[in-house]
Design a protein around this motif. Structure first.
Motif, PDB file in Angstrom:
ATOM      1  N   PHE A   1       0.804  -1.229   0.000  1.00 60.46           N
ATOM      2  CA  PHE A   1       0.000   0.000   0.000  1.00 60.46           C
ATOM      3  C   PHE A   1       0.838   1.280   0.000  1.00 60.46           C
ATOM      4  CE2 PHE A   1      -3.056  -3.081   1.685  1.00 60.46           C
ATOM      5  CZ  PHE A   1      -4.123  -2.829   0.837  1.00 60.46           C
ATOM      6  N   GLN A   2       2.125   1.163   0.324  1.00 58.53           N
ATOM      7  CA  GLN A   2       2.952   2.360   0.373  1.00 58.53           C
ATOM      8  C   GLN A   2       3.955   2.417  -0.772  1.00 58.53           C
ATOM      9  OE1 GLN A   2       2.288   4.792   2.496  1.00 58.53           O
ATOM     10  NE2 GLN A   2       0.638   3.543   3.338  1.00 58.53           N
ATOM     11  N   ALA A   3       3.901   1.431  -1.663  1.00 52.08           N
ATOM     12  CA  ALA A   3       4.813   1.378  -2.816  1.00 52.08           C
ATOM     13  C   ALA A   3       6.271   1.505  -2.391  1.00 52.08           C
ATOM     14  CB  ALA A   3       4.452   2.460  -3.844  1.00 52.08           C
ATOM     15  N   THR A   4       6.658   0.738  -1.391  1.00 52.72           N
ATOM     16  CA  THR A   4       8.064   0.712  -0.981  1.00 52.72           C
ATOM     17  C   THR A   4       8.692  -0.567  -1.547  1.00 52.72           C
ATOM     18  OG1 THR A   4       7.777  -0.628   1.008  1.00 52.72           O
ATOM     19  CG2 THR A   4       7.427   1.739   1.241  1.00 52.72           C
ATOM     20  N   ALA A   5      10.010  -0.685  -1.392  1.00 56.82           N
ATOM     21  CA  ALA A   5      10.651  -1.965  -1.693  1.00 56.82           C
ATOM     22  C   ALA A   5      10.134  -2.987  -0.674  1.00 56.82           C
ATOM     23  CB  ALA A   5      12.167  -1.805  -1.571  1.00 56.82           C
TER      24      ALA A   5
ATOM     25  N   ALA B   1      11.375  -1.234  13.375  1.00 58.50           N
ATOM     26  CA  ALA B   1      10.895   0.146  13.216  1.00 58.50           C
ATOM     27  C   ALA B   1      11.842   0.942  12.324  1.00 58.50           C
ATOM     28  CB  ALA B   1      10.760   0.820  14.586  1.00 58.50           C
ATOM     29  N   ALA B   2      13.147   0.808  12.579  1.00 58.95           N
ATOM     30  CA  ALA B   2      14.124   1.592  11.807  1.00 58.95           C
ATOM     31  C   ALA B   2      14.113   1.173  10.342  1.00 58.95           C
ATOM     32  CB  ALA B   2      15.520   1.403  12.406  1.00 58.95           C
ATOM     33  N   PHE B   3      14.046  -0.139  10.085  1.00 60.43           N
ATOM     34  CA  PHE B   3      14.066  -0.596   8.695  1.00 60.43           C
ATOM     35  C   PHE B   3      12.780  -0.175   7.971  1.00 60.43           C
ATOM     36  CE2 PHE B   3      13.874  -3.502   5.115  1.00 60.43           C
ATOM     37  CZ  PHE B   3      15.166  -3.368   4.636  1.00 60.43           C
ATOM     38  N   SER B   4      11.650  -0.237   8.662  1.00 55.15           N
ATOM     39  CA  SER B   4      10.376   0.168   8.043  1.00 55.15           C
ATOM     40  C   SER B   4      10.402   1.665   7.728  1.00 55.15           C
ATOM     41  CB  SER B   4       9.206  -0.144   8.971  1.00 55.15           C
ATOM     42  OG  SER B   4       9.211  -1.499   9.322  1.00 55.15           O
TER      43      SER B   4
ATOM     44  N   TYR C   1      13.021   3.404   7.108  1.00 53.84           N
ATOM     45  CA  TYR C   1      13.939   3.545   5.973  1.00 53.84           C
ATOM     46  C   TYR C   1      13.211   3.230   4.664  1.00 53.84           C
ATOM     47  CZ  TYR C   1      17.541   1.975   2.695  1.00 53.84           C
ATOM     48  OH  TYR C   1      18.299   1.767   1.567  1.00 53.84           O
ATOM     49  N   LEU C   2      12.437   2.139   4.660  1.00 56.66           N
ATOM     50  CA  LEU C   2      11.671   1.786   3.449  1.00 56.66           C
ATOM     51  C   LEU C   2      10.713   2.923   3.084  1.00 56.66           C
ATOM     52  CD1 LEU C   2      10.620  -1.981   3.840  1.00 56.66           C
ATOM     53  CD2 LEU C   2      12.386  -1.023   2.373  1.00 56.66           C
ATOM     54  N   LEU C   3      10.016   3.447   4.100  1.00 52.52           N
ATOM     55  CA  LEU C   3       9.041   4.521   3.836  1.00 52.52           C
ATOM     56  C   LEU C   3       9.728   5.780   3.315  1.00 52.52           C
ATOM     57  CD1 LEU C   3       6.587   4.204   6.865  1.00 52.52           C
ATOM     58  CD2 LEU C   3       6.035   3.850   4.463  1.00 52.52           C
ATOM     59  N   SER C   4      10.958   6.032   3.776  1.00 55.75           N
ATOM     60  CA  SER C   4      11.657   7.245   3.338  1.00 55.75           C
ATOM     61  C   SER C   4      12.077   7.136   1.875  1.00 55.75           C
ATOM     62  CB  SER C   4      12.889   7.490   4.214  1.00 55.75           C
ATOM     63  OG  SER C   4      13.899   6.555   3.888  1.00 55.75           O
ATOM     64  N   ARG C   5      12.121   5.905   1.355  1.00 55.33           N
ATOM     65  CA  ARG C   5      12.548   5.717  -0.041  1.00 55.33           C
ATOM     66  C   ARG C   5      11.401   5.217  -0.911  1.00 55.33           C
ATOM     67  NH1 ARG C   5      18.064   4.980  -0.880  1.00 55.33           N
ATOM     68  NH2 ARG C   5      17.629   3.399  -2.425  1.00 55.33           N
ATOM     69  N   ARG C   6      10.164   5.528  -0.521  1.00 52.84           N
ATOM     70  CA  ARG C   6       9.029   5.038  -1.299  1.00 52.84           C
ATOM     71  C   ARG C   6       8.986   5.718  -2.659  1.00 52.84           C
ATOM     72  NH1 ARG C   6       4.462   8.290  -0.286  1.00 52.84           N
ATOM     73  NH2 ARG C   6       2.983   6.582  -0.420  1.00 52.84           N
ATOM     74  N   LYS C   7       8.412   4.964  -3.640  1.00 51.11           N
ATOM     75  CA  LYS C   7       8.452   5.453  -5.020  1.00 51.11           C
ATOM     76  C   LYS C   7       7.545   6.656  -5.223  1.00 51.11           C
ATOM     77  CE  LYS C   7       9.272   0.702  -6.226  1.00 51.11           C
ATOM     78  NZ  LYS C   7       8.470  -0.507  -6.335  1.00 51.11           N
ATOM     79  N   ARG C   8       6.461   6.706  -4.482  1.00 49.61           N
ATOM     80  CA  ARG C   8       5.558   7.845  -4.618  1.00 49.61           C
ATOM     81  C   ARG C   8       5.965   8.924  -3.644  1.00 49.61           C
ATOM     82  NH1 ARG C   8      -0.805   7.138  -5.209  1.00 49.61           N
ATOM     83  NH2 ARG C   8      -0.857   6.625  -7.413  1.00 49.61           N
ATOM     84  N   THR C   9       5.905  10.163  -4.067  1.00 45.64           N
ATOM     85  CA  THR C   9       6.360  11.216  -3.160  1.00 45.64           C
ATOM     86  C   THR C   9       5.238  11.728  -2.260  1.00 45.64           C
ATOM     87  OG1 THR C   9       6.089  12.672  -5.024  1.00 45.64           O
ATOM     88  CG2 THR C   9       8.351  12.062  -4.437  1.00 45.64           C
ATOM     89  N   ALA C  10       4.006  11.818  -2.780  1.00 49.48           N
ATOM     90  CA  ALA C  10       2.917  12.389  -1.975  1.00 49.48           C
ATOM     91  C   ALA C  10       2.417  11.365  -0.960  1.00 49.48           C
ATOM     92  CB  ALA C  10       1.776  12.821  -2.886  1.00 49.48           C
TER      93      ALA C  10
END
Lengths: 425, 76
Positions: free
Chosen positions: A212-216, A263-266, A268-277
């Motif tokens: 749902f967050q388009a992360t890796a 928590a830290a890895f999640s 990190y994934l969210l900070s690099r999600r493909k969608r910006t908004a």
């Protein structure tokens, strides 16, 4: 007229929805209780008032929403049909709706009879839910759903342990059993927060954050080992605590570090999600995972001590981590369910609002920022007791707002369905 | 093999459940003989069950770059 679609194995709308509509109001009641009693509710984790408030959150909000979400997710995502889903949902929902206030009343008054009544009602509700979810999860899972299903199985086992320790305590307070209450309380709290709530959030996050967050995606090694590792550490910690072993602190530290890694890895994934908004669910995940990280840091901080520390840990974990993750997920699940069932009812497409049309982004953002303000006030109130009342008021407003947004959307669904019935007639 | 009767639905880059929302809308335009070609980032497993229950045929192929193509037709 569109043709009606038969929508796979999804349960009737009322099965999950009743849980999701009721849950926020129990959290709002916790806010009202804090507003009513003020600083007295935030003095020590052992005060009956604090314990009552905690159970409004854990049983009334978290268990309620998580049970509803599982009844929906098991058949659809994990491909497990829940046996007698409508009956199980009815018993579990009624049991939680009636049993939670009974337990809160028992804690506030100390009346043994109320503890016994609460134990009976909640015991029946949880037994029905654990048996049904356990039977569904006992079936063989496909490899695609496996890390999540393994975590769900462990979470149900964790709920079972939590309920067993809780019922033991209720028996103690009803005067029918003599047990070492402080030890059982610690085991009940640890299994409830880590073995059930934490485990389920971790297991579900592996699936829903990438989707749902388009992360890796999470590394498969982490997704497969973390739930089992958490469960093993929790078992080891329980044995150590029961025996009074000096190494219990080391196991607790390892548990804290495992959660911090998640928590830290999640984040990190969210900070690099493909969608910006980011949508409101993204914002809620950030607050949830940030609270978990703060909670772990506070736990591991050697110099911190006193009653306020235990209270702040509870606030960060329950209201910060768990309630934020659940609220964010509800923002995804409730509009989807309403749209999905209306789309399958054969209504003209133009009369069915899209998934994003049920709750406006503006309303959701407003409610989210109210939640952030309430969390900040609650955390501050653990250190500055005079802030307890404003924090309670903010948290009650926060959760009532969430409940009202879902209720309004559900009423709109009913109107749309009734309108189509009138046209057809 | 493209045909002018094909309906192309590209839902790559959309987050769930938007692809499902779009494809259910597109199914309304699907008439006998027409084909709906859906391009999506991951295999839409819940969609298959909906299609099978409602009289649609589907065929899935993996394209380069991780894109999944699902061809949907009305079962005769």
């Amino acid at each position: 007229m569109q043709r009606a679609l038969s929508l796979d194995d999804t349960p009737a709308l009322s099965v999950p929805l009743r849980f999701m509509l009721a849950a926020p109001w129990f959290a709002a009641a916790a806010g009202v209780l804090l507003l009513w009693h003020g600083a007295a509710a935030l003095q020590t984790r052992w005060s009956p008032l604090t314990v009552a408030l905690t159970h409004l959150m854990t049983l009334g909000f978290l268990a309620m929403a998580m049970a509803g979400a599982l009844l929906q997710m098991l058949p659809v995502v994990a491909e497990f049909a829940v046996p007698r889903a409508a009956t199980v949902a009815g018993i579990t929902w009624l049991g939680l709706v009636a049993g939670t206030p009974l337990l809160v009343a028992a804690m506030l008054t100390g009346l043994p009879l109320l503890f016994a009544a609460a134990a009976l009602v909640l015991g029946a509700a949880l037994l029905a839910f654990i048996a049904a979810a356990g039977l569904a999860l006992a079936r063989r899972a496909s490899s695609a759903t496996m890390p999540m299903v393994a975590g769900m199985r462990l979470a149900i086992a964790g709920l079972c342990a939590t309920a067993a320790f809780g019922l033991t305590l209720a028996a103690y307070f009803s005067g029918v059993a003599v047990v070492p209450a402080p030890l059982v309380t610690d085991l009940h709290a640890a299994w409830g927060l880590l073995g059930w709530v934490g485990m389920l959030v971790v297991a579900v996050a592996f699936q829903v954050i990438p989707m749902f967050q388009a992360t890796a995606t999470y590394p498969r090694g982490l997704a497969f080992t973390l739930p089992g590792g958490l469960a093993l550490l929790l078992c080891g910690w329980s044995v150590a605590v029961a025996r009074g072993a000096p190494w219990q602190g080391w196991i607790a530290g390892a548990l804290a570090l495992a959660l911090a890694a998640f928590a830290a890895f999640s984040l990190y994934l969210l900070s690099r999600r493909k969608r910006t908004a980011p949508d409101v669910t993204t914002l809620y995940w950030r607050v949830s995972l940030g609270s978990l990280l703060a909670c772990v840091l506070l736990y591991l901080w050697p110099a911190a001590g006193g009653d306020w520390r235990a209270l702040l840990l509870g606030i960060l974990f329950i209201a910060g981590f768990a309630a934020s993750a659940v609220s964010g997920m509800l923002y995804k699940i409730v509009p989807f369910l309403l749209w999905y069932h209306l789309a399958g009812a054969g209504l003209p497409r133009q009369s069915v609002p899209g998934v994003n049309g049920w709750i406006s982004a503006r309303d959701a953002r407003g409610q989210f920022w109210c939640h952030v303000a309430a969390l900040a006030a609650l955390a501050a109130a653990a250190l500055l007791p005079p802030l307890a009342r404003p924090a309670g008021a903010l948290f009650a407003a926060d959760m009532a707002w969430l409940g009202a947004l879902f209720l309004r959307a559900a009423l709109r669904y009913r109107r749309a369905l009734a309108g189509s019935g009138a046209e057809r007639a | 093999m493209d045909s002018q009767d094909d309906i192309l639905l590209d839902v790559r880059g959309l987050l769930p459940p938007e692809p499902l929302e779009r494809v259910l809308e597109a199914l309304d335009q699907l008439t006998p003989g027409k084909r709906l070609r859906m391009l999506i980032d991951r295999e839409p497993l819940p969609l298959y069950r909906i299609l099978e229950r409602n009289g649609y045929r589907h065929r899935t192929s993996m394209l380069d770059g991780g894109t999944v193509e699902v061809e949907i037709t009305l079962a005769s």
